[in-house]
Design a protein around this motif. Structure first.
Motif, short mmCIF file in Angstrom:
data_model
loop_
_atom_site.label_atom_id
_atom_site.label_comp_id
_atom_site.label_asym_id
_atom_site.label_seq_id
_atom_site.Cartn_x
_atom_site.Cartn_y
_atom_site.Cartn_z
N THR A 263 0.83 -1.21 0.00
CA THR A 263 0.00 0.00 0.00
C THR A 263 0.87 1.26 0.00
N LEU A 264 1.93 1.25 0.77
CA LEU A 264 2.81 2.41 0.85
C LEU A 264 3.51 2.66 -0.49
N ILE A 265 3.94 1.59 -1.14
CA ILE A 265 4.57 1.73 -2.46
C ILE A 265 3.56 2.26 -3.46
N LYS A 266 2.35 1.69 -3.44
CA LYS A 266 1.30 2.14 -4.35
C LYS A 266 1.00 3.62 -4.14
N GLU A 272 3.75 10.28 -7.02
CA GLU A 272 4.80 10.66 -7.97
C GLU A 272 4.21 10.85 -9.36
N SER A 273 3.24 10.01 -9.71
CA SER A 273 2.56 10.14 -11.01
C SER A 273 1.84 11.48 -11.11
N LYS A 274 1.17 11.88 -10.04
CA LYS A 274 0.47 13.16 -10.02
C LYS A 274 1.45 14.31 -10.27
N TYR A 306 -6.98 4.39 -8.65
CA TYR A 306 -6.67 4.94 -7.33
C TYR A 306 -6.91 6.44 -7.21
N VAL A 307 -7.01 7.14 -8.32
CA VAL A 307 -7.24 8.59 -8.27
C VAL A 307 -8.66 8.95 -8.64
N GLY A 308 -9.29 8.14 -9.48
CA GLY A 308 -10.68 8.39 -9.85
C GLY A 308 -10.86 9.10 -11.17
N VAL A 309 -9.76 9.58 -11.75
CA VAL A 309 -9.80 10.23 -13.06
C VAL A 309 -8.64 9.69 -13.89
N THR A 310 -8.71 9.90 -15.19
CA THR A 310 -7.61 9.46 -16.06
C THR A 310 -6.41 10.38 -15.89
N PRO A 311 -5.22 9.93 -16.29
CA PRO A 311 -4.05 10.81 -16.21
C PRO A 311 -4.26 12.12 -16.95
N ASN A 312 -4.84 12.07 -18.14
CA ASN A 312 -5.10 13.31 -18.89
C ASN A 312 -6.09 14.20 -18.16
#
Length: 325
Positions: A263-266, A272-274, A306-312
């Motif tokens: 979970t911590l890695i995820k 980091e992706s954000k 995990y975020v609820g929206v697409t990267p774009n």
């Protein structure tokens, strides 16, 4: 007049208290070649004052570096502060100087939140006020001077200065931040009248392993870029590097944080992706590779889950500098 070491300053260890809360902050300045990352990109402030009693102070671990310095004056209450691999017993008449790069842990030892005031200021604030930076560098605050025990007189003086800073911040205006940096300089000078506060004992072997895991996780993600993608993504990867049994390391981390390593890695990969989406113009395919995915569709599926929206969609959100109404 210097105070004598507190009678409770003998060797102590972090106990088996309830799991600590994870605090995710991240840096604005990294080593050359890495990506600048702000976790709280939507927070636009340079310096602020926070009442400890009102904000609360649960048990927490801040494994990720921050983009702000923190001065904390304790006026009541007790707790353990672990900074790096040193463990300190903190009580009233203590002032702490927390560097943005410190991995820190706090555990309360009293049932209620103690008294005190925080002063937080961003790294860029120092760049704007070289005279303040000069005092910090000259006397090695936040590097060598991290935790100091104060005299009663110095405690009262610093508390008064922080209270005046709070009023200055509330007044606003163009000169408020200029005045506040002068107060910080006075606080630093007054703190020099205190006594250096030595660690109260080594951290436990358990926490040493937990610290090593977060230190490695931070290094792995902070150094990620187009030429150096994230490679360690599982508990087994980290345990192997640390020469530990994966089940043992996972049990220790979960005991101290309440969360398994996976979970911590995820969570770290998501954050980091954000940051990469908001602060770079790299393509989704490039970001996918940096985060450790073989292809963009798998990354997009992971991010949306995990975020609820697409990267774009996230990249076009209001917290992005490129957002337009």
């Amino acid at each position: 007049m210097k105070t004598q070491p507190h009678r409770n300053a003998g060797p102590r260890r972090i106990g088996d208290a309830k799991p600590i809360t994870m605090v995710y902050d991240s840096p604005s300045v990294l080593p050359p070649g890495t990506t600048p990352v702000f976790r709280n990109y939507f927070e636009d402030w340079n310096i602020k004052i926070v009442d400890r009693e009102k904000s609360g102070c649960d048990n927490y671990l801040s494994p990720n570096r921050r983009d702000f310095y923190k001065i904390m004056l304790m006026t009541s209450g007790t707790g353990f502060k672990t900074m790096g691999k040193d463990n300190y017993y903190i009580d009233e008449r203590t002032i702490l100087f927390l560097h943005p790069n410190e991995i820190v842990c706090w555990r309360n030892t009293t049932p209620t939140v103690g008294g005190g005031i925080f002063c937080l200021f961003k790294k860029r604030y120092l760049d704007q006020h070289p005279s303040l930076k000069l005092v910090i560098d000259r006397y090695k605050f936040f590097v060598e001077k991290k935790i100091l025990r104060l005299t009663d007189e110095s405690t009262q003086t610093i508390h008064r200065l922080l209270t005046q800073m709070k009023a200055e911040a509330a007044s606003g205006g163009e000169l408020a931040e200029e005045a506040m940096q002068a107060y910080v300089q006075l606080i630093l000078v007054e703190s020099l009248k205190g006594t250096d506060y030595v660690p109260t004992g080594e951290i436990t072997n358990e926490y040493r392993h937990v610290y090593a895991f977060f230190e490695l996780l931070e290094k792995e993600t902070n150094l990620a870029n187009l030429d150096n993608p994230i490679r360690m993504r599982t508990a087994q990867d980290y345990a192997h590097t640390l020469n530990l049994n994966p089940s043992y390391l996972n049990a220790l981390v979960k005991k101290h944080t309440g969360q398994p390593i996976s979970t911590l890695i995820k969570n770290r990969l998501v954050e980091e992706s954000k940051a990469l989406l908001v602060q770079t113009n790299w393509t989704l395919q490039e970001i996918s590779q940096i985060i450790g995915f073989a292809d963009q569709p798998n990354f997009s599926q992971f991010f949306k889950k995990y975020v609820g929206v697409t990267p774009n969609g996230f990249r076009r959100s209001p917290i992005s500098p490129a957002y337009e109404d």
